[in-house]
Design a protein around this motif. Structure first.
Motif, short mmCIF file in Angstrom:
data_model
loop_
_atom_site.label_atom_id
_atom_site.label_comp_id
_atom_site.label_asym_id
_atom_site.label_seq_id
_atom_site.Cartn_x
_atom_site.Cartn_y
_atom_site.Cartn_z
N LEU A 199 0.82 -1.20 0.00
CA LEU A 199 0.00 0.00 0.00
C LEU A 199 0.85 1.25 0.00
N GLY A 200 0.26 2.34 -0.45
CA GLY A 200 0.91 3.64 -0.45
C GLY A 200 -0.13 4.74 -0.36
N PRO A 201 0.30 6.00 -0.42
CA PRO A 201 -0.65 7.11 -0.33
C PRO A 201 -1.58 7.22 -1.54
N SER A 202 -1.19 6.63 -2.67
CA SER A 202 -2.07 6.61 -3.84
C SER A 202 -2.99 5.40 -3.76
N ALA A 203 -4.26 5.62 -4.01
CA ALA A 203 -5.25 4.55 -3.87
C ALA A 203 -5.01 3.44 -4.89
N VAL A 204 -5.19 2.20 -4.45
CA VAL A 204 -5.04 1.03 -5.31
C VAL A 204 -6.33 0.21 -5.26
N TYR A 205 -6.70 -0.37 -6.40
CA TYR A 205 -7.88 -1.23 -6.43
C TYR A 205 -7.61 -2.49 -5.60
N VAL A 206 -8.59 -2.89 -4.81
CA VAL A 206 -8.41 -4.03 -3.92
C VAL A 206 -8.20 -5.30 -4.73
N ASP A 207 -8.82 -5.41 -5.91
CA ASP A 207 -8.59 -6.59 -6.76
C ASP A 207 -7.13 -6.67 -7.20
N ASP A 208 -6.51 -5.51 -7.49
CA ASP A 208 -5.09 -5.50 -7.85
C ASP A 208 -4.24 -5.90 -6.65
N LEU A 209 -4.64 -5.43 -5.47
CA LEU A 209 -3.92 -5.78 -4.25
C LEU A 209 -3.99 -7.29 -4.01
N LEU A 210 -5.15 -7.87 -4.24
CA LEU A 210 -5.33 -9.30 -4.04
C LEU A 210 -4.42 -10.10 -4.96
N ARG A 211 -4.29 -9.66 -6.21
CA ARG A 211 -3.46 -10.40 -7.17
C ARG A 211 -1.98 -10.36 -6.80
#
Length: 377
Positions: free
Chosen positions: A331-343
């Protein structure tokens, strides 16, 4: 499997909702994720203290006594506490990602069912801009539209004044009993009598800078479209326009002189694809395009555990500490899609969702529209 968030069935459940949304680090997105994960607000309230202890935090739960006191104050003030899914909750607002679970409504709630268009713009609006906003509001009212705005100085004030005869709705950044700016006290009283006021903040809350973007999402969320009149590039009106685009609303702007800084925002929106409008007829024509009115029910298309597109084929088992660390590093200060995080992580959807909820409740991350998450600096 479709999970439907149902409104509170009785006062006891509504007080559970009020306790949960007022609890520390629980925003609207997290509120509904907790309801989905635990099945009810009461179950979530029972689970939160243990989750807080795991993160070395104190009990984040808002007290029942304070919830009861707030509910009593709302009723004595003459307002309603309306839950998402109830009959008099604004129908379009129910379908934005961060819809408020509970909304305070003061005035004629029948207006909430009318077709709504927002008019927003500069606080330091020109005389011509204010005259135009007032006239557009009057004309749109004659076409049967409710006019929404944020009760700010300038364009907002003129739009509300123009629509008093046909109906206007003001989204308030603070409590319904607090007037901001102070010079709009008589206008706020008039809207209470001849229109409707809404807020998600407790009574007595004074507006703070962080409250205005939340107020702006209400203005766009209740509306089929947003009209921008005179807005600088870095302004609340441009935030409202961006939110409208994210919410799938029509974005419209009146063009202005390139020599006037107050016109740069609207002109930029037009360059980026917003509809150029010059009259109420232009706005009506834009808003009369086919528009799918969503159901009032709040639904989730994923099972209660996973909140993601699909289960991974295989994940490596990690202990709890390593799992939390792996998620935080991604994670970082820029928002990331949770689906991308899961992958990218080595966790199951259920485990990842549990860790994200713990991090949110610990004040480490924030959920953003579109099922995105960002680390708080």
């Amino acid at each position: 499997m479709i999970n439907v968030i149902m409104p509170p069935a009785n006062l006891d459940e509504k007080l559970d909702w009020l306790q949960l949304i007022r609890s520390q680090n629980v925003g609207p997105i997290t509120f509904f994720k907790l309801l989905q994960h635990f099945g009810s607000a009461k179950a979530a309230l029972i689970a939160l203290p243990e989750k807080a202890r795991k993160n070395g935090k104190s009990n984040p739960v808002f007290s029942r006594k304070k919830a009861e006191e707030e509910f009593t104050k709302i009723e004595r003030f003459g307002a309603q506490l309306v839950a998402l899914g109830e009959e008099n909750y604004p129908p379009l607002l129910a379908h934005i990602d961060d819809a408020p679970p509970l909304l305070q409504v003061l005035g004629n709630d029948k207006f909430l069912k009318k077709r709504t268009v927002a008019i927003v713009g500069a606080r330091n609006a020109s005389a011509n801009g204010q005259v135009l906003a007032k006239q557009l509001a009057q004309d749109l009212g004659q076409y049967g539209f409710l006019i929404a705005s944020g009760l700010a100085r300038g364009i907002d004030t003129s739009a509300h004044e123009g629509a008093l005869g046909t109906g206007t709705i003001a989204a308030i950044a603070g409590g319904l009993d607090v007037t901001y700016p102070p010079e709009n006290h008589s206008l706020q009283e008039a809207i209470k009598e001849r229109g409707v006021l809404i807020s998600e903040m407790p009574l007595g809350s004074k507006p703070q800078a962080r409250h205005f973007p939340r107020r702006n999402r209400l203005v766009s969320g209740i509306s089929r479209g947003v009209v921008v009149i005179e807005a600088s590039l870095k302004s609340g009106s441009m935030i409202t326009a961006r939110l409208a685009q994210e919410q799938g609303r029509e974005t419209m702007a009146l063009p202005g002189s390139p020599q006037d800084p107050r016109s740069k925002g609207g002109n930029l929106l037009i360059k980026q694809g917003a509809t150029l409008v010059e009259s109420a007829e232009d706005i009506v024509e834009t808003l009369e395009r086919p528009f799918d009115r969503p159901s009032q029910k709040r639904t989730f298309s994923a099972p209660i555990g996973p909140l993601f597109e699909k289960e991974p084929k295989k994940k490596i088992a990690l202990n709890a500490d390593d799992a939390r660390l792996s998620v935080k590093e991604l994670l970082g200060p820029s928002a990331v899609y949770v689906d991308d995080l899961l992958r990218q992580c080595q966790l199951s959807p259920t485990d990842l969702n549990g860790i994200l909820l713990e991090m949110e409740l610990a004040g480490q991350i924030e959920w953003q529209p579109g099922n995105r998450v960002a680390l708080i600096s």
